[in-house]
Every structure is written in C-alpha cells, then in structure tokens.
Scaffold this motif. Sequence first.
Motif, mmCIF file in Angstrom:
data_model
loop_
_atom_site.group_PDB
_atom_site.id
_atom_site.type_symbol
_atom_site.label_atom_id
_atom_site.label_comp_id
_atom_site.label_asym_id
_atom_site.label_seq_id
_atom_site.Cartn_x
_atom_site.Cartn_y
_atom_site.Cartn_z
ATOM 1 N N VAL A 30 0.857 -1.184 0.000
ATOM 2 C CA VAL A 30 0.000 0.000 0.000
ATOM 3 C C VAL A 30 0.889 1.228 0.000
ATOM 4 N N ASN A 31 0.869 1.958 -1.112
ATOM 5 C CA ASN A 31 1.619 3.208 -1.236
ATOM 6 C C ASN A 31 0.796 4.327 -0.605
ATOM 7 N N ASN A 32 1.073 4.588 0.659
ATOM 8 C CA ASN A 32 0.299 5.588 1.387
ATOM 9 C C ASN A 32 1.131 6.783 1.830
ATOM 10 N N ALA A 33 2.460 6.639 1.900
ATOM 11 C CA ALA A 33 3.302 7.732 2.404
ATOM 12 C C ALA A 33 3.041 9.007 1.609
ATOM 13 N N GLY A 34 2.907 10.102 2.301
ATOM 14 C CA GLY A 34 2.643 11.369 1.607
ATOM 15 C C GLY A 34 2.805 12.567 2.519
ATOM 16 N N LEU A 35 2.822 13.730 1.902
ATOM 17 C CA LEU A 35 2.843 14.987 2.625
ATOM 18 C C LEU A 35 2.243 16.035 1.718
ATOM 19 N N SER A 36 1.915 17.170 2.267
ATOM 20 C CA SER A 36 1.343 18.210 1.413
ATOM 21 C C SER A 36 1.574 19.585 2.009
ATOM 22 N N LEU A 37 1.661 20.546 1.114
ATOM 23 C CA LEU A 37 1.713 21.956 1.479
ATOM 24 C C LEU A 37 0.613 22.667 0.707
ATOM 25 N N ILE A 47 -2.784 4.944 -2.431
ATOM 26 C CA ILE A 47 -3.710 5.867 -1.783
ATOM 27 C C ILE A 47 -3.496 7.215 -2.450
ATOM 28 N N SER A 48 -4.318 7.477 -3.416
ATOM 29 C CA SER A 48 -4.209 8.718 -4.180
ATOM 30 C C SER A 48 -5.088 9.781 -3.515
ATOM 31 N N SER A 49 -5.967 10.437 -4.258
ATOM 32 C CA SER A 49 -6.786 11.498 -3.677
ATOM 33 C C SER A 49 -7.868 11.916 -4.656
ATOM 34 N N LYS A 50 -8.904 12.451 -4.118
ATOM 35 C CA LYS A 50 -9.904 13.119 -4.954
ATOM 36 C C LYS A 50 -9.231 14.153 -5.836
ATOM 37 N N ASN A 51 -8.161 14.746 -5.306
ATOM 38 C CA ASN A 51 -7.471 15.807 -6.043
ATOM 39 C C ASN A 51 -6.779 15.307 -7.305
ATOM 40 N N SER A 52 -6.686 13.982 -7.468
ATOM 41 C CA SER A 52 -6.077 13.464 -8.695
ATOM 42 C C SER A 52 -6.964 13.708 -9.908
ATOM 43 N N VAL A 53 -8.260 13.958 -9.668
ATOM 44 C CA VAL A 53 -9.179 14.230 -10.781
ATOM 45 C C VAL A 53 -9.934 15.543 -10.617
ATOM 46 N N PHE A 54 -9.805 16.178 -9.473
ATOM 47 C CA PHE A 54 -10.558 17.398 -9.178
ATOM 48 C C PHE A 54 -9.594 18.560 -8.997
ATOM 49 N N ALA A 55 -9.883 19.656 -9.645
ATOM 50 C CA ALA A 55 -9.014 20.836 -9.561
ATOM 51 C C ALA A 55 -9.531 21.787 -8.488
ATOM 52 N N GLY A 56 -8.695 22.003 -7.477
ATOM 53 C CA GLY A 56 -9.051 22.944 -6.425
ATOM 54 C C GLY A 56 -7.982 24.008 -6.290
ATOM 55 N N PRO A 57 -8.248 25.045 -5.531
ATOM 56 C CA PRO A 57 -7.296 26.157 -5.415
ATOM 57 C C PRO A 57 -6.146 25.853 -4.465
ATOM 58 N N ASN A 58 -5.008 26.464 -4.758
ATOM 59 C CA ASN A 58 -3.886 26.535 -3.825
ATOM 60 C C ASN A 58 -3.302 25.173 -3.417
ATOM 61 N N ASN A 59 -3.214 24.234 -4.342
ATOM 62 C CA ASN A 59 -2.541 22.963 -4.034
ATOM 63 C C ASN A 59 -1.964 22.355 -5.306
ATOM 64 N N ILE A 60 -1.279 23.176 -6.084
ATOM 65 C CA ILE A 60 -0.765 22.767 -7.381
ATOM 66 C C ILE A 60 0.162 21.557 -7.286
ATOM 67 N N ALA A 61 1.103 21.565 -6.346
ATOM 68 C CA ALA A 61 2.074 20.467 -6.267
ATOM 69 C C ALA A 61 1.408 19.180 -5.806
ATOM 70 N N TYR A 62 0.572 19.290 -4.773
ATOM 71 C CA TYR A 62 -0.086 18.107 -4.222
ATOM 72 C C TYR A 62 -1.014 17.469 -5.252
ATOM 73 N N SER A 63 -1.840 18.256 -5.886
ATOM 74 C CA SER A 63 -2.793 17.698 -6.836
ATOM 75 C C SER A 63 -2.090 17.111 -8.058
ATOM 76 N N GLY A 114 0.077 18.264 10.161
ATOM 77 C CA GLY A 114 1.349 18.905 9.843
ATOM 78 C C GLY A 114 1.226 20.301 9.260
ATOM 79 N N GLY A 115 0.062 20.896 9.313
ATOM 80 C CA GLY A 115 -0.124 22.259 8.810
ATOM 81 C C GLY A 115 -1.057 22.354 7.631
ATOM 82 N N TRP A 116 -1.238 21.225 6.919
ATOM 83 C CA TRP A 116 -2.153 21.216 5.783
ATOM 84 C C TRP A 116 -3.567 21.580 6.232
ATOM 85 N N GLY A 117 -4.004 21.054 7.386
ATOM 86 C CA GLY A 117 -5.353 21.333 7.868
ATOM 87 C C GLY A 117 -5.560 22.803 8.127
#
Length: 683
Positions: A505-512, A558-574, A615-618
């Motif tokens: 399971v590829n779950n390791a991740g982080l986000s800004l 473990i990907s994310s809704k953001n893999s198909v949905f465009a939202g603001p202010n998370n260019i690198a993560y998405s 870690g600050g993403w929230g």
Amino acid sequence: MSGTNETVEALVERSNRLGADPRTTNYAGGNTSAKGSATDPVTGRDVELLWVKGSGGDLGTLTPAGLAVLRLDRVRALTEVYPGVEREDEMVAAFDHCLFGTGGAAPSIDTAMHGLVDAPHVDHLHPDAGIAIATAADGEALTRTIYGDKVVWVPWRRPGFQLGLDIAAIKEENPQAVGCILGGHGITAWGESSEQCRRNSLWVIRTAERYIKAHSGKDPFGAPLKKYAPLSPARRRARAAELAPLLRGVASTDRPMVGHFTDSKVVLDFLAARNHPRLAGLGTSCPDHFLRTKVKPMVLDLPPDAPMDKVRARVEELHEQYREDYRGYYERNATALGGDWPAMRGADPLVVLVPGIGMFTYGKDKQTARVAGEFYVNAINVMRGAEGLSSYAPIDESEKFRIEYWALEEAKLQRMPRPKPLATRVALVTGAASGIGKAIATRLAAEGACVVVADLDEDKAVAAAAEIGGADVALGIAADVADAAQVRAMVDATVLRFGGLDLVVNNAGLSLSKSLLETTEADWDRQHDVMAKGSFLVSQAAARVLVEQGMGGDIVYISSKNSVFAGPNNIAYSAVKADQAHQVRLLAAELGEHGVRVNGVNPDGVVRGSGIFAGGWGANRAKVYGVDEEDLGAFYAQRTLLKQEVLPEHCAAAVLALVGPDMSRTTGLHVPVDSGVAAAFLR
C-alpha cells in the motif's frame, strides 16, 4: 478444596519452569500431570483426580484453564475395556467419559501415560539431549551406561494407550527407577512430590547433556567444507533476502505459506559440515518435530554465492524431486499399511536449508513458520548428540507416516478455526504510523495478514506495530520512500521477517497548501520525491519480489480526490496525486501478466488522525475555506452528497475490499472514498 488448589498451583508452576527452558522441552511439546483428590459436588465424597496438560497447550505458558481434569478411577478402569493396540485410537474418545465436571481442556493422546503410571506426579518431555539418546543407534545400551538402573529404556511405540501401559509396567517392575528414555521420542520421569518430579526430570536431562559433552567425538557432523562456509553477516542477509521470494514461491505451490529465516550459528555450522546432506535426508524423529517440519527438509546443494540463475534452475529441479519423493513416501506407506488414510496434504517442503546462508521455514502463519524453525534447530541438536556418541537412527518412515496421517491428527486439523480472509498474506504499508496508513495496517492485520508498518519516524512505526500485534504479526521499520537504498532495505526487511511479500500500500505522503506563485521549486520536488518517485520506487522493489514469487499480489495506491478534481492553492499536491493515479493504470497494464493487481483509493476530507492535516495542511485548508481548523472535517462532509465525514477506517475498508477475495478479477480501478464529490466522479 485448598489441597486441590495447591496441587494445581504446584503443577502449573512446575510446568512453567520446565517449559521456560528450551533445553528441557520444545514449544507446545511434552506434558505434565499431578494426582490428588477433590470433593465431588454431587455426592459430597472425596474423589481421586488427574490433572494433566491438555491437547495443544504449551508448558511455558500453561494456566489452570489448560489442564484436563479426569477421574482417576475411570481412567484406570479403561484398562478393562482396552481393545488392543490396533484399536487404541478409540481410547482418546473414551477419555471424554472420564472427565470430572466440565473437564477443563481436551485430554491429549498422552493422558494414559500420566493416569496409568503409579506416581503422584509425572513429566513427559522432549529435551534435545534426551532425544539424542533416544535416537542413537545403540540408545538402549547407552541408557544403561549413562543411568544404570535409575532410567529404563522403552522401545519405540507410537504415543497412545499402549505406551501408557508399557511405562506403567516399567515403573512397577523397576521401583528404583525415576524415569525412562522413550526410544525415538523423548523422556518420562516421575516423583512423589511436584518438586521431586521436576528434579528427577532435570536430572535425567542434565545427566544426558553432561555425558554427551564428555564423550562426544570431534566433528559429529563431519569436517567443515570450505565451499559451504557461511558468508559474512551482511552478504548472508542480502543473499537471504534475494532467495526468500524464490523459496517462498516453491514452498507455496500447494497452498500459500508465511516464511521465517534463521541464520543462527547452530544452523550454519550444521550446513557447513560434510555429513549434513545424509543427516538431513534421514529426517527428524520425535513426533513433535516432524509434524511441524515434515519428515525431511529440502537442501540446496550449491555454494552460497552461486549465480542466481543457476540457483533458480537448481531449486526448480530439487523442488520437483522433493515433491516426487514425498508423493512416493505417501503412496508407499498408505498402500503398505492399508486402511483409509486422509488425502495427501501437500508435497512442498516446510524446511529449506541453504548452506552458507541459513534456514527458511514455512507455515500457515508466522508463528507456525517460526516454530518449525525452532523445531528443526532441536532436530539438529538431537542429531549432533546422537552422531557424537553413536549414529543417528530416527524411527522408520512408516511410523512417521502413521503419525503424520494419524486420524487423530487429521481430526485436530479439522477442528482448527477457518482462516481469516488475508491469512498467509504479507502486507507492507508506507506512511503507516498514523492516520490512513495506520488504519489500513490495523485492518489488514485484523483480517489475518502479517503487516510491516513503514514510516519516516521509526519510533512511531515501532509503536504502531506493537499496538497492532506482536512480532509474529507486525514489524515497525523506518524508511524514506524517496531513497532507493532505504526502500530496498525496507523490502528486504519484509521478506526476511515474513518470507515474502503479497500486498503493498503506497500511502506515504505529505502536502503543502500553497498557490502557484507561493510554491517553491523545493516544495514541488519534495512532494514529487515522496509521492511520485516514492510510489515508483516502492512499487518497483515490491514487483521484483512479487514476480520472483510467482504468487500474484496486490499494489494499492492511496491517491486522492485531487487526482481528478481541480481545487485552489494545491498545485504540487494535486499534480503529484494525478501522477500516482496514472501509475495505477500503467502498472495494472504491465503487471497483470504476473497476476499482480494494481488499484487505487481516492480519499477526500480525511481530517481525524491524519498526519498530513496535523502537519499544517489542515490549518492552511481551513484558512482557504474560511472555517476553523477543528471544523474542517465537518465542512468537508457538508459539501459531499452523503453529508458524512470520511475517517481513516473508511479508507482501510476500501483497501480491504480491493485486496480481498471478492474482487480477485479487478485491476486498474480507482475507488472514491469521499462521501460523494460529484466533481471528482471518474469519467
């Protein structure tokens, strides 16, 4: 009743002390008993009772609940209805009619030995030194030489009612004796008190140990051979990790197995010696040994540093020879002995010996595989002692067959609980010390898998693994998935602990949470290193194992809704999540021919327990959406179709569905776990 309690307490204490020393008996091997009296609640009269370790228990961890409790007069009355050795298996069912009250644990096959021997306390044990005498070609003469008339030789007899009668007769005919050596099997000792019985057992064992040490010839296994000398520890472990997937695939031809690796000095010294092929070919002798190790191991006859292509070819040849030999053993004995024997249970080895590297053992779970290794170490010790004094002469293969395919053994196997859905599967979960990863690891273990909890923080990984289960269930290790060397070490640690790998399971991740203009090159690189590159490295290292094993497997992203949905202010993560999502499709197309399924889970709004959000993403996402951070989970829920918050456990349930037996024909799928976000529907 105080006397009764004291009798039971003394028996349990004696059992635990004996079982705590591996020189005295092996795991779950042997049994102990005590006789005493108690008040029958129906008649109000005293009645003589026998307390004896029940079937399947372990002396080292025995509690009063693990004792069978029988009326002694009824056990001894069975001698009047005993139909003879050809029908002695019927006597095990007869023990149920001797139980006192609810009877405690199920009586074992050795109950007769304890009930019929006229001594208040009896021990039956499987010490290596005692079995060495019992399996020596001239064991009877050695017994007289070592013990005089204080210990009496009993020729091999299969455990059962007749063996109990034999030992009872020997005790009566030899009042000076304190015990006996059971040919091919172990020892039995007795005493007037619990402490005297324990001392007599230890005297029999320690006397054998001292005699073997003083009289054993040099190099009992033959002189060491240079070509089988052990590799250095680092090279040995690296080669073992390389061999583990290949050998697990071999051992799992008939049914999947979990593995265990041992490179102790005892094993390496045995495998370096000239005579190890002959001795290994003779097989083990004590029933407790060969029931867990099969009658003999498979032995690789190549130098430890032989090229892997040559090793693969030779392992294939040896495996086919082993299977043919085992089928011959089964058919030969089933025919010669006649009767209605259970079907052959599988022809793969449970022990694979690799000179210069170590020993690989297999079982239905990690504990069974580990214990098989411990038992084969016992067998090595037995062979050393027997060869040092005389020559090793285990019981005939027909007797091994009679026990291995004993109706009572088959009935015991049939009574075992049904395996859990993920039993025998080995899972590696990255980023598993908290949040979604920890929930996934916990759920996989609960469903029967062995789990490796990998995380950047070693202390948290170890703590999470300890929370999930013991060393036979979970392993916590540190790994930076962006570092290829650490990823390789992580996978090596997995296969060395559990024998192989089935589920990643590829779950390791982080986000800004940053806008395009605020995102730095370092921000972009770090997120892509961990999630895009990290997933690639983990999947690549895992795929090497999965392909070598030839047992199929699962990789889950473990990907994310953001893999198909465009939202603001998370260019690198998405962007990196979209990369992971496409890796699922690419690897599903590439690895399908090897039976490896690759699927993904697209969560959204998983706030509680999340390492990313903590870690600050929230805080950043809460600021973007104009809500308080503690209300972020509820905010995400309200924008969904189901209006329900998503928790880590929901993601774990999706992973379980993907890797379980019900979706065995599904690969390349992305499963949304977001309570319904229409904009993220897959098209």
